[in-house]
Design a protein around this motif. Structure first.
Motif, short mmCIF file in Angstrom:
data_model
loop_
_atom_site.label_atom_id
_atom_site.label_comp_id
_atom_site.label_asym_id
_atom_site.label_seq_id
_atom_site.Cartn_x
_atom_site.Cartn_y
_atom_site.Cartn_z
N ALA A 1 54.85 53.59 13.02
CA ALA A 1 54.64 54.48 14.17
C ALA A 1 54.44 55.93 13.74
O ALA A 1 54.22 56.81 14.58
N GLY A 2 54.55 56.18 12.44
CA GLY A 2 54.34 57.54 11.94
C GLY A 2 55.57 58.43 12.05
O GLY A 2 55.46 59.66 11.95
N LEU B 1 58.11 59.64 31.72
CA LEU B 1 58.72 60.72 30.93
C LEU B 1 57.68 61.38 30.03
O LEU B 1 56.76 60.73 29.54
N ASP B 2 57.87 62.69 29.80
CA ASP B 2 57.03 63.42 28.86
C ASP B 2 57.70 63.34 27.49
O ASP B 2 58.71 64.00 27.24
N LEU B 3 57.16 62.52 26.62
CA LEU B 3 57.77 62.26 25.32
C LEU B 3 56.97 62.86 24.16
O LEU B 3 57.07 62.41 23.03
N ARG C 1 51.63 56.78 21.79
CA ARG C 1 50.54 56.89 22.77
C ARG C 1 50.45 58.31 23.34
O ARG C 1 49.37 58.91 23.41
N GLN C 2 51.62 58.85 23.71
CA GLN C 2 51.62 60.19 24.31
C GLN C 2 51.27 61.25 23.29
O GLN C 2 50.59 62.24 23.61
N GLY D 1 60.58 49.37 18.94
CA GLY D 1 59.13 49.31 18.81
C GLY D 1 58.40 49.67 20.08
O GLY D 1 57.42 50.43 20.06
N VAL D 2 58.87 49.15 21.21
CA VAL D 2 58.22 49.43 22.50
C VAL D 2 58.28 50.93 22.82
O VAL D 2 57.26 51.55 23.16
N LEU D 3 59.45 51.51 22.69
CA LEU D 3 59.60 52.95 22.99
C LEU D 3 58.85 53.82 21.98
O LEU D 3 58.23 54.82 22.34
N ALA D 4 58.91 53.43 20.72
CA ALA D 4 58.22 54.21 19.69
C ALA D 4 56.73 54.28 19.98
O ALA D 4 56.10 55.35 19.83
#
Length: 246
Positions: free
Chosen positions: A122-123, A187-189, A242-243, A234-237
């Protein structure tokens, strides 16, 4: 630098490991043993902030691979630990906002390895784990990470809550996963962020959760109520990825 020796048995071997600078995660000592070499091991453990546990002879016998533990077994890290500053420097070197995983008492080494693998893909610039009640960088973690430990620094800290406070002063925001939170899609992540993932059974602890700026929930449509810790990570990362790409 990689360390190939993960379990160290015997008094002289453990003392030598300390003197060579091997990163020791935990030491198991025969309860009640107070002789000279054991006292030396205790002193070295205190100097290096290693966890010491006093156990029965039966427990040591069960843990021993050689049958010659002499009342002491140490677990050495498979890889050298980084410092939190190393993770921040990695972000700076890439010219990116810091993106850090913080793991609140992940005890399953397979989950830890899988999360480190996800962090790399995910970097993320690094992973932070607590000293107590958590898996260390064992051989199992190294294998499960599928090589990610060669590239993703992992720092171990005494107090995760204080580490979050210190990183907040540097401008990071923190989001943790919890079913009672706001949908992650609302949410703004973006920006400098720390993703906090909790224990397999209990989730993120109360003190750590209170330090987070956002509580994110992952939409679920099935019949059971939670995801495995590494899957949730993984899902949250990837929502963060994406954002950040927008």
């Amino acid at each position: 630098m990689r360390y190939e020796e993960f379990t160290i048995e015997g008094r002289n071997a453990v003392i030598e490991a300390f003197r060579c600078g091997k990163p020791i995660d935990k030491i198991f000592i025969l309860d009640g043993c107070q002789d000279g070499p054991i006292m030396t091991i205790k002193r070295e453990a205190k100097k290096q902030n290693a966890i010491v546990k006093f156990v029965t002879r039966d427990r040591l016998d069960q843990m021993s691979e050689t049958g010659k533990h002499q009342g002491v077994i140490a677990y050495a890290a498979a890889y050298e630990y980084a410092e939190v500053e190393d993770i921040l420097r990695a972000a700076e070197k890439k010219g990116e906002h810091p993106f850090i995983f913080l793991l609140d008492n992940i005890e399953d080494p397979h989950n830890l390895g899988a999360i480190i693998r996800t962090a790399n893909l995910a970097g993320a610039h690094g992973v932070i784990i607590p000293k107590n009640r958590a898996a260390g960088l064992t051989a199992t973690v190294a294998r499960t990470s599928a090589g990610a430990l060669n590239y993703t620094p992992v720092a171990k800290v005494t107090n995760l809550t204080k580490t979050i406070e210190d990183l907040k002063k540097l401008g990071l925001w923190f989001v943790c996963a919890d079913m009672e939170g706001t949908s992650m899609y609302k949410l703004d992540l973006k920006g400098p962020i720390g993703l906090v993932i909790g224990n397999e059974g209990e989730g993120v602890g109360r003190l750590v959760r209170e330090k987070c700026d956002f509580i994110a929930s992952i939409p679920m449509r099935g019949d059971i109520d939670s995801l495995n810790a590494s899957v949730a990570a993984g899902v949250l990362a990837y929502e963060i990825v994406r954002q950040r790409m927008i």
